[in-house]
Design an enzyme around this catalytic site. Sequence first.
Site, mmCIF file in Angstrom:
data_model
loop_
_atom_site.group_PDB
_atom_site.id
_atom_site.type_symbol
_atom_site.label_atom_id
_atom_site.label_comp_id
_atom_site.label_asym_id
_atom_site.label_seq_id
_atom_site.Cartn_x
_atom_site.Cartn_y
_atom_site.Cartn_z
ATOM 1 N N ASP A 148 -28.221 -8.150 9.011
ATOM 2 C CA ASP A 148 -29.071 -8.892 9.954
ATOM 3 C C ASP A 148 -30.547 -8.591 9.636
ATOM 4 O OD1 ASP A 148 -29.819 -10.493 12.057
ATOM 5 O OD2 ASP A 148 -29.044 -9.194 13.647
ATOM 6 N N GLU A 149 -31.445 -9.439 10.058
ATOM 7 C CA GLU A 149 -32.895 -9.232 9.870
ATOM 8 C C GLU A 149 -33.220 -8.956 8.396
ATOM 9 O OE1 GLU A 149 -34.984 -9.712 12.303
ATOM 10 O OE2 GLU A 149 -33.947 -9.306 14.184
ATOM 11 N N ARG A 157 -39.406 -14.603 21.963
ATOM 12 C CA ARG A 157 -38.574 -13.683 22.747
ATOM 13 C C ARG A 157 -38.261 -14.279 24.112
ATOM 14 N NH1 ARG A 157 -36.263 -12.196 19.228
ATOM 15 N NH2 ARG A 157 -37.577 -13.611 18.067
ATOM 16 N N LYS A 212 -28.456 -16.413 14.652
ATOM 17 C CA LYS A 212 -28.162 -15.683 13.419
ATOM 18 C C LYS A 212 -27.357 -14.411 13.717
ATOM 19 C CE LYS A 212 -32.513 -15.316 12.239
ATOM 20 N NZ LYS A 212 -33.069 -16.067 13.385
ATOM 21 N N THR A 213 -27.848 -13.664 14.698
ATOM 22 C CA THR A 213 -27.155 -12.428 15.050
ATOM 23 C C THR A 213 -25.772 -12.768 15.616
ATOM 24 O OG1 THR A 213 -29.280 -11.396 15.480
ATOM 25 C CG2 THR A 213 -27.362 -10.292 16.397
ATOM 26 N N GLN A 237 -40.319 -14.517 10.551
ATOM 27 C CA GLN A 237 -40.353 -13.303 11.361
ATOM 28 C C GLN A 237 -40.480 -12.049 10.505
ATOM 29 O OE1 GLN A 237 -37.773 -13.211 14.988
ATOM 30 N NE2 GLN A 237 -36.832 -14.979 14.020
HETATM 31 P P1 ATP Z 1 -33.754 -13.885 16.351
HETATM 32 O O1 ATP Z 1 -34.346 -14.667 15.226
HETATM 33 O O2 ATP Z 1 -34.701 -13.698 17.450
HETATM 34 O O3 ATP Z 1 -33.098 -12.629 15.868
HETATM 35 P P2 ATP Z 1 -31.156 -15.105 16.368
HETATM 36 O O4 ATP Z 1 -31.225 -16.248 15.429
HETATM 37 O O5 ATP Z 1 -30.512 -13.887 15.887
HETATM 38 O O6 ATP Z 1 -32.594 -14.817 16.965
HETATM 39 P P3 ATP Z 1 -29.333 -14.905 18.558
HETATM 40 O O7 ATP Z 1 -29.951 -13.751 19.211
HETATM 41 O O8 ATP Z 1 -28.076 -14.721 17.802
HETATM 42 O O9 ATP Z 1 -30.415 -15.648 17.647
HETATM 43 O O10 ATP Z 1 -29.081 -16.069 19.599
HETATM 44 C C1 ATP Z 1 -30.061 -16.422 20.568
HETATM 45 C C2 ATP Z 1 -29.404 -16.757 21.886
HETATM 46 O O11 ATP Z 1 -28.715 -17.994 21.773
HETATM 47 C C3 ATP Z 1 -28.371 -15.736 22.305
HETATM 48 O O12 ATP Z 1 -28.400 -15.590 23.696
HETATM 49 C C4 ATP Z 1 -27.081 -16.371 21.847
HETATM 50 O O13 ATP Z 1 -25.961 -15.916 22.591
HETATM 51 C C5 ATP Z 1 -27.346 -17.841 22.105
HETATM 52 N N1 ATP Z 1 -26.555 -18.729 21.225
HETATM 53 C C6 ATP Z 1 -26.658 -18.819 19.881
HETATM 54 N N2 ATP Z 1 -25.790 -19.740 19.405
HETATM 55 C C7 ATP Z 1 -25.132 -20.240 20.457
HETATM 56 C C8 ATP Z 1 -24.092 -21.218 20.622
HETATM 57 N N3 ATP Z 1 -23.571 -21.866 19.587
HETATM 58 N N4 ATP Z 1 -23.682 -21.472 21.872
HETATM 59 C C9 ATP Z 1 -24.209 -20.824 22.929
HETATM 60 N N5 ATP Z 1 -25.160 -19.901 22.846
HETATM 61 C C10 ATP Z 1 -25.635 -19.596 21.635
HETATM 62 MG MG MG Z 2 -31.231 -11.907 15.660
#
Ligand code: ATP
Ligand code: MG
Length: 677
Positions: A220-221, A610, A34-35, A251
Site C-alpha cells: 500500500d502507499e 481526508r 486502493k487500501t 500523494q
Molecule cells: P487514500 O488514497 O486516501 O489512501 P484509498 O484509495 O486507499 O484512499 P480507501 O481508504 O480504500 O481509499 O477507501 C476510501 C473509502 O471509500 C473507504 O471508506 C472505503 O471503505 C470506501 N470505499 C472504497 N471502495 C468502495 C466500494 N466499492 N463500495 C463502498 N465503499 C467503498
Molecule cells: Mg489508502
Amino acid sequence: MTKSLLDQLNPEQRSAAETIEGPVLVLAGAGTGKTRVITFRIAYMLQCGVAPENILAMTFTNKAAREMKERIAAMVDEKAAKKVTVGTFHSFCSMILRREISRLGFTASFTIADDSDQKGILKQAIGELGFSTESTPVEQSKWYIGDCKNNTVSPEHAIRIADTDHNVRMAHVYERYQQILENQNMLDFDDMLFFVYRLFREFPDILEKYREKYHYILVDEYQDTNTVQFRMIEMLAGERCNLCVVGDDDQSIYGWRGAVVENILDFPRQFKKVKEVRLEQNYRSTGKILAAANKVIAHNQSRFDKELWSAKDEGENLKLVKTVSANDEAQFIADMIAQEISVDMNRTYKDFAILYRSNHMSRVLEQELRKAGIPYRLVGGQEFFSRKEIKDAAAYLKIIANPREDQSFLRIIGVPARGIGDKAIKTLKTLQAETRKPMTELIGDEHFLTQVSGAGNSSSRNFYNITSKYRTLFEEPGNLARKVTDYLKEIDYINSFLKIYKDQRDAEIRQENVYEFINAIAEFEMKTTAEPTLVNFLESYALLDDNDKTREEEENSDAVTLSTVHASKGLEFPYVFLTGMEFNLFPHERAVKDGSVDEELRLFYVAITRAQQNLILSYTGKRMRFGEFRNQRPSPFLEYLPEEIVDKCLPDDLFHTMSNEDLRDGFANIFAMLEED
Ligand code: ATP
Ligand code: MG
C-alpha cells in the site's frame, strides 16, 4: 461466498482484487478504494485457498496494519487472518533480522539506536577520526548516512564514490559509525531495511527461503517507497512476481525523506506484463470536497493525469474561516466541535480531525481543546512539551529558578558543546562531593577553574556569569518572555541550532519549537492570575506535562484527532479542520525557498481528501511567532480553491449568531487580497 465478497467492489477494483497472479498496479487518486482493494484481495486469496502464511502485505503505519488485519478477520476467519504477514517495512525487516542477522556478524539480541544514540555515536566517530563537528556536523552526517542506506550504498561503496573532501570525510564517518554500532550490536532504523536488502543479495539461500514463504506480496502507499524498499521487494517477488502495488503519485509527500515517486510511475516498465488498473470513483468525499481536490491538484505540473468523481451528494460548501489570532482559530474549532456534538446525537469526537502543516502548531490547539474539555489524540508527533529541545530549554530555565538543579545542569551543559567535557564534569562531581555545593555554583569556583584549561575554562566562566546575571534579572517580576529570549540567546542556546545541526531543516524545526515554547511563556505572562514569575511558569509547565501524559494513555478512547497533514495520509474523517492556511506556513517557508512547492501542493491535496462530509479551512490574521505577534497573510494555495463552493466566514457565522460587519469589512474578500499580493 467468494462472489458476495467481491460484489462489494466496483468492476475495476474487482479486477485488481481477482488478478492474484502476476504484477498488478493500481495507480489511482485519493479515496478510490486502493487500501480496500488490498484488504479484499487478501480476503479473496484466502477464500481461494491460498495459505495465509504465503501472503505478505506492507502498510505505511502499524495502525493501518492492525486495521487491515481486523477487517480481514471480519471478512474471512480470524485464525487465517492472524497468519497473514501484515506490517510496515520496518516491522517486516525486524522480523527477518531477528532470525538471520548472525550472517552479518550481529546477534539476534541486537538493539535499535534511537536518534540520540545515533548522535552520540556520530560524535564519537567524528572525534575519533580527528574531524571537527564544524567541518563534519553530526546532523548532516546522520542525513548523509541515512541517504546512503536508503540508496543501498555501503560504507565501502560510499568511500569509493566520494568525490569531494567533504564527502570523503562523511564516508569515513559513515564507516566508523557503522563499526561502533556493530561493536555494540546495534542497528539504526535505516539499517533495518538496508540489512535485509543485503541479506537477500549476499545470501541466496536466505532470499530463496523467503521467496518460498511469500508467494504473494502487496504494498500500500507505494508512491512513498524508497530505493532500498523497491530493491528488496523486487528481489523477494522474483520470477513468480505476484506483486500488487497500489498508490497515488499525487500523494507522494515523502520525497524529502528519500521516497522515489518513479517507483510507481515506472512500475509498468520495471516488471513484465503488468496489469494496470485505474480507479476514478471516489467513495470518501462529497462532490464539493472532491471538486476542490481536483482543482487544487490540477495545478501540479508533472503528474499522471486523473480526474475523480463521486456518486455522493454535492454536500455542503467548504468553509474558509478567518480569525483574529491563532488562539481564536483554536477556540472556534473547539466551540464548533462542542456545538456539533451537542446538536447531533450521532456525532462523536472520533469524527473530527484537526490538521496542520507543522508540529509546533499543535500547541495552541491542544491548549484550547484542553480548556474546552474536549478529548484529543495527538498523532504523528511527540507531545510538544516532551520534545528534546523544549526539555532542554526548560532545563536552562530551571537552573535559573533553582540553582540546585544538578540534573538540569548536566542535561544542558553540553548543549551546545562548549568545551566542558567529561573530564571537567568529573572534576565538578569530585568537588561537589567535597563541598556539597551545586554544580551551577561550582562552575564559577576558582577551585574548579584552576583545574580546567583552554576553551573549557573561559566558557565555564562565561556560563557562570550569564546564569548569575539572569538569576538576578529574573528576580524582578515582569518581561518574562523577553528575558527568557535574551537569556537563551546570550547563553548561546537558541542560535546554536544552526551550529549543532548543519541540516538546515532540522535546525529550523527545533528553533521554531523553542520559539513556540517562548510563545507559551508570553501567553502565560498575559493570562496568569498568579504573579508572572519564572518559578510560577515552570510550575504550570510541569503540571501541563502531567496532564499530557494522562491524555496519551487515552489513545483509543473517543477523541478528536490532532495531526500533521503528513501523518494523516490514508486516513479519513467526516469533519476535517485544516488550520494555518497562511503565507509561509503552508506552503512551508523552506519549500518556497528550495523550490519544492509541488510537494507542498500534493500535501494540500492529501489534506483536502481526508474529509468525508465537511471541510473547514482556516487562517488567522495574527499568529505568535518568535515570541511576538506577527501579522499573517492568507496562503497562496487558497487561490486554487473553486471560489463558488467556498463560504468565506468569520467564526461568528458558524454559530448562527449576528456577525460582526465591521470586522467583515476589514478583510472583505480574501480573494481580492490574494490578487493584491
Ligand atoms: P487514500 O488514497 O486516501 O489512501 P484509498 O484509495 O486507499 O484512499 P480507501 O481508504 O480504500 O481509499 O477507501 C476510501 C473509502 O471509500 C473507504 O471508506 C472505503 O471503505 C470506501 N470505499 C472504497 N471502495 C468502495 C466500494 N466499492 N463500495 C463502498 N465503499 C467503498
Ligand atoms: Mg489508502
